[in-house]
Every structure is written in structure tokens, then in C-alpha cells.
Design an enzyme around this catalytic site. Sequence first.
Site, PDB file in Angstrom:
ATOM      1  N   LYS A 275       0.837  -1.338  -0.029  1.00 14.87           N
ATOM      2  CA  LYS A 275       0.045  -0.140   0.101  1.00 14.87           C
ATOM      3  C   LYS A 275       0.852   1.195  -0.192  1.00 14.87           C
ATOM      4  O   LYS A 275       0.454   2.172  -0.367  1.00 14.87           O
ATOM      5  CB  LYS A 275      -0.903   0.013   1.342  1.00 14.87           C
ATOM      6  CG  LYS A 275      -2.288  -0.977   1.070  1.00 14.87           C
ATOM      7  CD  LYS A 275      -3.304  -0.555   1.821  1.00 14.87           C
ATOM      8  CE  LYS A 275      -4.485  -1.443   1.380  1.00 14.87           C
ATOM      9  NZ  LYS A 275      -4.518  -2.819   1.431  1.00 14.87           N
TER      10      LYS A 275
ATOM     11  N   SER B 257       1.374  -9.882  -0.842  1.00 18.68           N
ATOM     12  CA  SER B 257       1.037  -8.402  -0.959  1.00 18.68           C
ATOM     13  C   SER B 257       1.287  -7.857   0.362  1.00 18.68           C
ATOM     14  O   SER B 257       1.494  -6.600   0.579  1.00 18.68           O
ATOM     15  CB  SER B 257      -0.557  -8.276  -1.511  1.00 18.68           C
ATOM     16  OG  SER B 257      -1.304  -9.074  -0.460  1.00 18.68           O
TER      17      SER B 257
ATOM     18  N   GLU C   3      -9.747   7.670   3.114  1.00 18.24           N
ATOM     19  CA  GLU C   3     -10.695   6.772   3.667  1.00 18.24           C
ATOM     20  C   GLU C   3      -9.787   5.644   4.108  1.00 18.24           C
ATOM     21  O   GLU C   3      -8.897   5.298   3.711  1.00 18.24           O
ATOM     22  CB  GLU C   3     -11.771   6.532   2.692  1.00 18.24           C
ATOM     23  CG  GLU C   3     -11.429   5.243   1.752  1.00 18.24           C
ATOM     24  CD  GLU C   3     -10.485   5.514   0.872  1.00 18.24           C
ATOM     25  OE1 GLU C   3     -10.004   6.672   0.616  1.00 18.24           O
ATOM     26  OE2 GLU C   3      -9.855   4.413   0.361  1.00 18.24           O
TER      27      GLU C   3
HETATM   28  C1  LIG Z   1      -5.500  -3.689   0.956  1.00 25.00           C
HETATM   29  C2  LIG Z   1      -4.725  -5.138   0.955  1.00 25.00           C
HETATM   30  C3  LIG Z   1      -5.138  -6.093  -0.341  1.00 25.00           C
HETATM   31  C4  LIG Z   1      -6.285  -5.653  -1.213  1.00 25.00           C
HETATM   32  O1  LIG Z   1      -6.200  -4.517  -1.838  1.00 25.00           O
HETATM   33  P1  LIG Z   1      -5.688  -4.618  -3.275  1.00 25.00           P
HETATM   34  O2  LIG Z   1      -6.198  -2.969  -3.663  1.00 25.00           O
HETATM   35  O3  LIG Z   1      -6.725  -5.494  -3.973  1.00 25.00           O
HETATM   36  O4  LIG Z   1      -4.495  -4.765  -3.576  1.00 25.00           O
HETATM   37  C5  LIG Z   1      -4.458  -7.034  -0.658  1.00 25.00           C
HETATM   38  N1  LIG Z   1      -3.451  -7.497   0.426  1.00 25.00           N
HETATM   39  C6  LIG Z   1      -3.020  -6.647   1.441  1.00 25.00           C
HETATM   40  C7  LIG Z   1      -1.925  -7.246   2.408  1.00 25.00           C
HETATM   41  C8  LIG Z   1      -3.528  -5.530   1.696  1.00 25.00           C
HETATM   42  O5  LIG Z   1      -3.190  -4.824   2.808  1.00 25.00           O
END
Ligand SMILES: *Cc1c(COP(=O)(O)O)cnc(C)c1O
Length: 443
Positions: free
Chosen positions: A118, A411, A140
Site C-alpha cells: 500500500k 502483498s 478513507e
Molecule cells: C489492502 C490489501 C489488499 C487488497 O487491496 P488491493 O487493492 O486489492 O491490492 C491485499 N493485500 C494486502 C496485504 C492488503 O493490505
Amino acid sequence: MSETEPTTSEATSARDGADAATPSRRPGRERGRDDGKFGPYGGQYVPEALMPAIEELTDAYRRYVLGNEDGFMDEFRERLADFGGRPTPLQRADRLSERYDREVYLKREDLLHGGAHKLNNALGQVLLAKYMGKERIVAETGAGQHGTATAMAAAHLDIPCEIYMGERDINRQRPNVFRMKLNGAEVNPVTAGRGTLKEAISETMRDWATTVENTHYVIGSIVGPHPFPVMVRDFQAVISEEAREQSIEKAGELPTDVVACAGGGSNTMGTFAGFVDDEAVALHAVEAGGSTLEVDEEAGVAPNSASLYTGEEGVLHGARTKLLQDSDGQIMESHSISSGLDYAGVGPELAYLVDEGRVSPVAVDDDAALEGFHRLSSTEGIIPALETAHAFGFLEEHHEELGDRVVVNVSGRGDKDLDAAIEETDKRDIDEAPDMSMFTGGI
Ligand SMILES: *Cc1c(COP(=O)(O)O)cnc(C)c1O
């Protein structure tokens, strides 16, 4: 914005090493930049009051992000390296490679500052706000992950920051509220409606419409009106720019398959963008299948967040896209074990790429995701976020359909999810889960 970009004649034909070094010239990477249209999806469905803000932002996106005016992109890259810790590694997962009998590589976005992808977007947008001469940031947040990334970037770049968060979410996510406040952000409770993400987005848009002269709204995924979906994708594309080069470096060739989980889809498009024009590379978007794909229309509830897989065309938060809605077009409540995937919509570009057959959507349910969470933790020494865990649930269920070299985007890390993981593990019988019977009454 083709006039500020190099010509694409070489990129349309080439698939050689030089091409790998200049993914930004590739046409698939440029999709939507001019008008925010992805086939029938995307656009700018916003109230009149927001149009001046949207137009000013579109102009800034073209000049600074696409045109690198005043060296914006150079400063962005430098800060991603020094503050964010980029590049993140592409790591071979030895045990998973053995288990699935193919090469499995992990793109380690969990090692980015803040513990998830993020920050790539939050840092890009907060820096853009500074270049635009803005003096205040609003954002938000649902579970608090985007809010904490934004607060972090705002503290780093010394600009005041206010986060809108549903009252119910504030009480469920105390550590993240504390993190935002530690970084100097103000957290504004939203009491309207159910007090969750949807209402928080509406409240932030309302703030922005009346404060646009000095304020930028940092949206958290590849959703919302143009230029947000393309801009957020362009900031997150650093994931695939690195992964593409690292794949060639480590494996000698491109991956056969690229896998990422999808909520709004920002880590997803970030991981796919650099591979979209490589037709031989299969792209898999893993959505939250929740408890079931069956929908309870009467109750207005979809017990999943699989909008790519099961959604229908409609308009939400300023863009046309695939949405979880009932037959009257009412947005349904979504559900997932992971709060970051728990959203009724998805980015318009992903909706388009699914219709085109370029991206395959797959739904992985709560049980399989939790198993993926335990498997990656026990086999590789990496505790993933519950969002990320869906990608490893996919790997377990579908590896036989994949090619020889698979890249999975990690992610985020799972520290934020430990309480939820304990609670959810306690309800199930999972082979890889640790024995916690030393605690009386289980875990
Ligand atoms: C917020 C988040 C997501 C989902 O958000 P996307 O916009 O779909 O990438 C996925 N993995 C993690 C670790 C997150 O914090």
C-alpha cells in the site's frame, strides 16, 4: 498521454531484453491513461461539485506522473528506495517449489515499509499532492491498512492528514487507529449507515468536494473516477517492473504464470501491469470466495467478495465496473475472512481484462485461504496477510493447471491478522496449524 511518452513502435513488436528494461513503453501499460475508459468500464461518474477537483488532478497526473515534470517520478523512485526499502526481493520458495513440482517465486511486498504494497500508492499520491501545492491530505480507510500507509507517507513528507473511518471499524481496529495517530494523523469517525468503508469513502468525497483548493484525496486502490484507477496502477506498477527484470535475472526467462489476490485490485494490477503484453504469461486474479459463492438476495448479502467472478456491471464510487449487486441493482454487503478483500466492487481495468480473457478470475474460500496462511508460515517462514493467503490457497488447489515458473505476489505480512487468525483457526481443523493445546481452553 501519448504526446509525453516515447513512441511505442518498438514496444509493440519487441519481446527481447531491451523490452524488458523499458516496460513503461509497453502499450498495455498505457491502457486507460487518456480517458480512463476500459471498454465499457471506468469513467468519471461524479457529482458536478467534484469535477473541478477531478480535472485538476487529471492535469497533475499527466504533467508529473506521465511527463515527469520537475523530476516528480525521479523523486518518487528515490523515496520508494530510501524510505520504502525498494526494490523488494523476488525470492525462490524452495519448499513450495518442491511441493508443487514447479518453480515458485515470491515477490516480497510484505518487506516494503509498513508491511504491504500500500505504501507504493500512498507515497506516490502524497508526493503528488505536495507537487500540486496542496496543504492537506484526506483519505478513507476500512480496516485501517490504507489509512496507516497514508498517515506514514504524510508524516514522512510533513503534510497534515485526516483519515475518515467508520465508527464500527474504529472499534474493531484499535492498533491501526493508534498507528495513524502515532504518525500524527487525525482520525474522524463516520457514524452514517453501517459505519464501515462504504460510508467512509462517501464522507471523504464530501470533504474533498468542499476543500479541493488546498486538499488532495488519497484513494486506496485502483477504484474511483478517472484518473485514480490509472494513477494508482502506475504507482503500483513498480512491483511488476521489478518482478519482470528479477524473473529474467533469476530464472533466465519470464514466468509462465503470475498470481495475485484481488480486493479493489491495486496489488493485482501492480503485479500484472508489466506482463499484460506478454501473451504467453498467464495472469490469475484470486478473489475472496468467502464462505460460499451462493448469494442471499433476500438479505442483500453476498457471503463473498468475488466481484470479478460473480459481479454484474454497475456504477460505484465514480466508476462503472463489476459489482456485487442484487437484481434491483442494490449494492450487496460483501464478506471475507480478510478485511482488505472485503469490498463489493473491483477496479475497472481488471473487470475489462477479465472480459477480454486476459486475466483469469478465481475464487478461493475462507477455509482454503486460512490453510494457505498456515502453509506459507510453516513451510517458508513467512506469515502472510490473510488477503495474500488467498493466493496460496489458489496455488494448492490449482497448481496442476499452471506452467513451470510461477510468480506469486506476497502483498503483505500477517502481523496485523494474528488475532483473526487465532480465532478462525480455532473454528477449524487444519493440518498445518500449530498445536496450541498448552493454552487451557485451546487458542
Ligand atoms: C489492502 C490489501 C489488499 C487488497 O487491496 P488491493 O487493492 O486489492 O491490492 C491485499 N493485500 C494486502 C496485504 C492488503 O493490505
